[in-house]
Motif scaffolding. Structure first.
Motif, PDB file in Angstrom:
ATOM      1  N   LEU A 123       0.824  -1.212   0.000  1.00  0.00           N
ATOM      2  CA  LEU A 123       0.000   0.000   0.000  1.00  0.00           C
ATOM      3  C   LEU A 123       0.855   1.258   0.000  1.00  0.00           C
ATOM      4  O   LEU A 123       0.465   2.292  -0.538  1.00  0.00           O
ATOM      5  CB  LEU A 123      -0.921   0.010   1.222  1.00  0.00           C
ATOM      6  CG  LEU A 123      -1.767   1.277   1.403  1.00  0.00           C
ATOM      7  CD1 LEU A 123      -2.836   1.370   0.319  1.00  0.00           C
ATOM      8  CD2 LEU A 123      -2.395   1.327   2.786  1.00  0.00           C
ATOM      9  N   VAL A 124       2.028   1.179   0.609  1.00  0.00           N
ATOM     10  CA  VAL A 124       2.884   2.348   0.795  1.00  0.00           C
ATOM     11  C   VAL A 124       3.990   2.358  -0.259  1.00  0.00           C
ATOM     12  O   VAL A 124       4.716   1.367  -0.412  1.00  0.00           O
ATOM     13  CB  VAL A 124       3.502   2.354   2.203  1.00  0.00           C
ATOM     14  CG1 VAL A 124       4.510   3.503   2.356  1.00  0.00           C
ATOM     15  CG2 VAL A 124       2.410   2.455   3.258  1.00  0.00           C
ATOM     16  N   VAL A 149      -6.418   6.960   3.188  1.00  0.00           N
ATOM     17  CA  VAL A 149      -5.598   7.416   2.073  1.00  0.00           C
ATOM     18  C   VAL A 149      -6.306   7.101   0.764  1.00  0.00           C
ATOM     19  O   VAL A 149      -7.132   6.181   0.684  1.00  0.00           O
ATOM     20  CB  VAL A 149      -4.194   6.767   2.084  1.00  0.00           C
ATOM     21  CG1 VAL A 149      -3.388   7.245   3.280  1.00  0.00           C
ATOM     22  CG2 VAL A 149      -4.290   5.240   2.088  1.00  0.00           C
ATOM     23  N   ALA A 185       0.222   6.698  -1.690  1.00  0.00           N
ATOM     24  CA  ALA A 185      -0.664   5.560  -1.454  1.00  0.00           C
ATOM     25  C   ALA A 185      -0.919   4.873  -2.798  1.00  0.00           C
ATOM     26  O   ALA A 185      -1.219   5.525  -3.793  1.00  0.00           O
ATOM     27  CB  ALA A 185      -1.977   6.021  -0.840  1.00  0.00           C
ATOM     28  N   THR A 186      -0.790   3.565  -2.830  1.00  0.00           N
ATOM     29  CA  THR A 186      -0.992   2.828  -4.078  1.00  0.00           C
ATOM     30  C   THR A 186      -2.431   2.347  -4.249  1.00  0.00           C
ATOM     31  O   THR A 186      -2.770   1.786  -5.288  1.00  0.00           O
ATOM     32  CB  THR A 186      -0.045   1.623  -4.149  1.00  0.00           C
ATOM     33  OG1 THR A 186      -0.390   0.702  -3.111  1.00  0.00           O
ATOM     34  CG2 THR A 186       1.413   2.058  -3.983  1.00  0.00           C
ATOM     35  N   TYR A 207       1.317  11.842   0.659  1.00  0.00           N
ATOM     36  CA  TYR A 207       1.054  12.236   2.036  1.00  0.00           C
ATOM     37  C   TYR A 207       2.380  12.494   2.747  1.00  0.00           C
ATOM     38  O   TYR A 207       3.414  11.924   2.376  1.00  0.00           O
ATOM     39  CB  TYR A 207       0.276  11.142   2.777  1.00  0.00           C
ATOM     40  CG  TYR A 207      -1.088  10.889   2.211  1.00  0.00           C
ATOM     41  CD1 TYR A 207      -2.216  11.545   2.710  1.00  0.00           C
ATOM     42  CD2 TYR A 207      -1.270  10.009   1.143  1.00  0.00           C
ATOM     43  CE1 TYR A 207      -3.477  11.328   2.181  1.00  0.00           C
ATOM     44  CE2 TYR A 207      -2.514   9.783   0.597  1.00  0.00           C
ATOM     45  CZ  TYR A 207      -3.618  10.450   1.116  1.00  0.00           C
ATOM     46  OH  TYR A 207      -4.870  10.238   0.569  1.00  0.00           O
ATOM     47  N   ARG A 220      -5.810   6.495  -3.451  1.00  0.00           N
ATOM     48  CA  ARG A 220      -4.871   5.990  -4.443  1.00  0.00           C
ATOM     49  C   ARG A 220      -4.187   7.118  -5.209  1.00  0.00           C
ATOM     50  O   ARG A 220      -4.834   8.075  -5.653  1.00  0.00           O
ATOM     51  CB  ARG A 220      -5.608   5.077  -5.431  1.00  0.00           C
ATOM     52  CG  ARG A 220      -4.742   4.537  -6.571  1.00  0.00           C
ATOM     53  CD  ARG A 220      -5.611   3.771  -7.569  1.00  0.00           C
ATOM     54  NE  ARG A 220      -4.836   3.320  -8.699  1.00  0.00           N
ATOM     55  CZ  ARG A 220      -4.262   2.131  -8.787  1.00  0.00           C
ATOM     56  NH1 ARG A 220      -4.401   1.267  -7.801  1.00  0.00           N
ATOM     57  NH2 ARG A 220      -3.560   1.783  -9.852  1.00  0.00           N
ATOM     58  N   ASP A 263      -6.764   2.970  -2.369  1.00  0.00           N
ATOM     59  CA  ASP A 263      -7.607   3.549  -1.324  1.00  0.00           C
ATOM     60  C   ASP A 263      -7.565   2.626  -0.103  1.00  0.00           C
ATOM     61  O   ASP A 263      -7.632   1.399  -0.239  1.00  0.00           O
ATOM     62  CB  ASP A 263      -9.059   3.667  -1.796  1.00  0.00           C
ATOM     63  CG  ASP A 263      -9.235   4.610  -2.973  1.00  0.00           C
ATOM     64  OD1 ASP A 263      -8.276   5.349  -3.288  1.00  0.00           O
ATOM     65  OD2 ASP A 263     -10.324   4.599  -3.587  1.00  0.00           O
ATOM     66  N   ILE A 293      -2.916   3.372   7.389  1.00  0.00           N
ATOM     67  CA  ILE A 293      -1.574   3.338   6.805  1.00  0.00           C
ATOM     68  C   ILE A 293      -0.735   2.325   7.588  1.00  0.00           C
ATOM     69  O   ILE A 293      -0.542   2.480   8.802  1.00  0.00           O
ATOM     70  CB  ILE A 293      -0.907   4.721   6.884  1.00  0.00           C
ATOM     71  CG1 ILE A 293      -1.777   5.787   6.228  1.00  0.00           C
ATOM     72  CG2 ILE A 293       0.486   4.688   6.257  1.00  0.00           C
ATOM     73  CD1 ILE A 293      -1.380   7.207   6.603  1.00  0.00           C
TER      74      ILE A 293
END
Length: 488
Positions: free
Chosen positions: A72-73, A143, A101-102, A149, A145, A104, A108
């Motif tokens: 995700l990160v 977050v 963010a890769t 951030y 997509r 939604d 995190i």
């Protein structure tokens, strides 16, 4: 295993060969400009898109160690302001992480040891709730997509090494942050362990830019990757600021606090080389004075060194590691040998500028660094590369049987000799199959074609087949996946 920075003890009959398997390294190309943030300012959501584009990664869940890192990160930039108090073994940190963010998501996920206590944490300037457990840090902040951030956290504590997924004796102290009997520090974090000292997406597929502000007692130094951009004093600390101009995976990041003396050298092509050695010993301990010649030798084979600087920091441990632009070497004769310098420097082409996307492909790093080390050893000994490979073939089968095939090894035996010697023999077989001209074209062009990137086995094999015009999928499958060594 990590470049190989450490060695496996498999018995007296294999001791010499296995010792040589513990080093790693890579050459760097002459310095060239990159669009990156100024070392004196942290990137933010207002940064121009091009500033952090070089650090954009295609993250993935690791197939070997899926419990560390999260796709995700996509970390883009870590700004780490760290203070070390050796009287209390206390690390105090302020971290600013800019990430993409890769997908939604409602929260995190990061890797961060609960040996360190977070006092405040914010996302884009707003306080965020979080929980810590083990090496997991979960931040309750949604977050979206493809949005960037900025996360800021303040923390402190005594870092605790994590157990290593390895049987190597030089991993016995664990991975991550280590504290010497003199309260100096070093890091060794392959395949993971960066989470023991900062909040991180601790997977090889995620490369990021780094800036370090390192604060230590007067007379001490903080050493990290990249270029030393400022030395100063403030509030009773000596302060060293470092800037890494090209993205690195977390396992290739290093920070060391200690009493150091600093020597500057240069390769024939002009690559700046620095050696950070314990202040109470020689300025160039062991064979570290060979570093310029190691870069020269590798550039002759692989082309320009791929980074702006090269360095060595000597620390209190038993291993060696190809930490990007600042190789970490233990203070013992083997780690400080010429062979280890060549190996770890070679990793800068194979492992650092081109990094595996998944730990199943660590053979991509170690096999080529080991083969180049073998070429160098053969030259030094006045023997042919065939003779050197025949020597290694005498014990490679036992390594494969003990820890598994190089491309499908036992996850509890990370960094064993099987990922070094079998792939090294494989490269020699490929050289004989396609001839020197095509073989050395492959060696030089792959790091340049994939600079600052990641790759997996399929991408690599497809590229080699396209470059050479030879179908090789069966060849690679046999060498990397079979439990028995292919016939030579």
């Amino acid at each position: 295993m990590f470049g190989i920075r450490r060695l496996t003890t498999l018995g007296a009959s294999l001791a010499l060969g296995l010792a040589l398997a513990a080093c790693g390294g890579h050459p760097v190309g002459a310095g060239r400009p990159h669009g990156v943030p100024s070392p004196t300012s942290s990137p933010s959501n207002d940064a121009a898109p091009g500033e952090l584009a070089i650090a954009r990664s295609d993250t993935r869940e690791d197939s070997v160690y899926p419990d560390v890192g999260d796709p995700l990160v996509d970390a883009l930039h870590y700004d780490l302001d760290l203070a070390w108090d050796p009287t209390r073994d206390l690390l105090t940190g302020v971290e600013t992480l800019t990430f993409r963010a890769t997908a939604d998501a409602a929260s995190i996920p990061l890797d961060f040891s609960d040996a360190l206590s977070v006092s405040t944490l914010s996302v884009d300037g707003a306080d965020a709730h979080f929980t810590q457990q083990g090496h997991g840090l979960a931040i309750a902040h949604p977050v979206v997509r493809d949005r960037d951030y900025e996360l800021v956290l303040h923390y402190a504590g005594t870092p605790r090494p994590a157990p290593a997924p390895s049987r190597r004796s030089d991993f016995s102290a664990g991975v991550g942050w280590n504290i010497s009997p003199d309260h100096e520090t070093s890091t060794l974090q392959e395949p993971y362990g960066a989470f023991t000292w900062y909040a991180v997406n601790d997977q090889p597929a995620d490369k990021a830019l780094y800036d370090f502000t390192l604060r230590s007692p007067p007379g001490w130094s903080g050493v990290a990757n990249g270029k030393l951009v400022e030395e100063s004093s403030a509030r009773g600390h000596d302060v060293d600021r470092w800037h890494l101009a090209e993205p690195a995976s977390s396992y290739l990041v290093t920070v060391a606090f200690g009493r150091y003396r600093h020597t500057e050298l240069s390769s024939r092509s002009g690559v700046p080389i620095q050696v950070w050695a314990p202040a109470d010993g020689p300025a160039l301990p062991g064979q570290t004075s060979y570093a310029p010649k190691a870069i020269d030798w590798l550039e002759n084979i692989l082309g320009p060194y791929p980074f702006d600087t090269f360095g060595v920091v000597v620390v209190h441990n038993d291993s060696g590691m190809e930490t990007q632009t600042m190789v970490t070497l233990g203070d013992n004769p083997y780690s400080l040998s010429q062979a280890v310098l060549v190996h770890e420097a070679a990793h800068h082409w194979y492992g650092d500028t081109v990094t595996p996307s998944d730990w199943s492909d660590v053979w991509m790093n170690e096999g080529m660094a080991m083969y180049l080390q073998g070429m160098w050893e053969a030259e030094q000994e006045g023997v042919t590369i065939n003779r050197k490979m025949d020597e290694w073939a005498g014990f490679e089968g036992r390594l494969r049987a003990a820890a598994g095939p190089p491309g499908a090894y036992d996850p509890t035996q990370f960094g064993d000799g099987n990922i070094y010697y079998g792939p090294a023999l494989m490269w020699q077989e490929l050289r004989e199959r396609i001839g020197d001209r095509r073989f050395f074209t492959v060696l030089r062009e792959w790091p340049a074609a994939q600079e600052n990137g990641n790759a997996d086995r399929r991408t690599y094999v497809d590229w080699i087949e396209k470059t050479t015009g030879v179908e090789l999928s069966g060849f690679f499958d046999a060498w990397l996946l079979d439990r028995r060594t292919p016939p030579r």
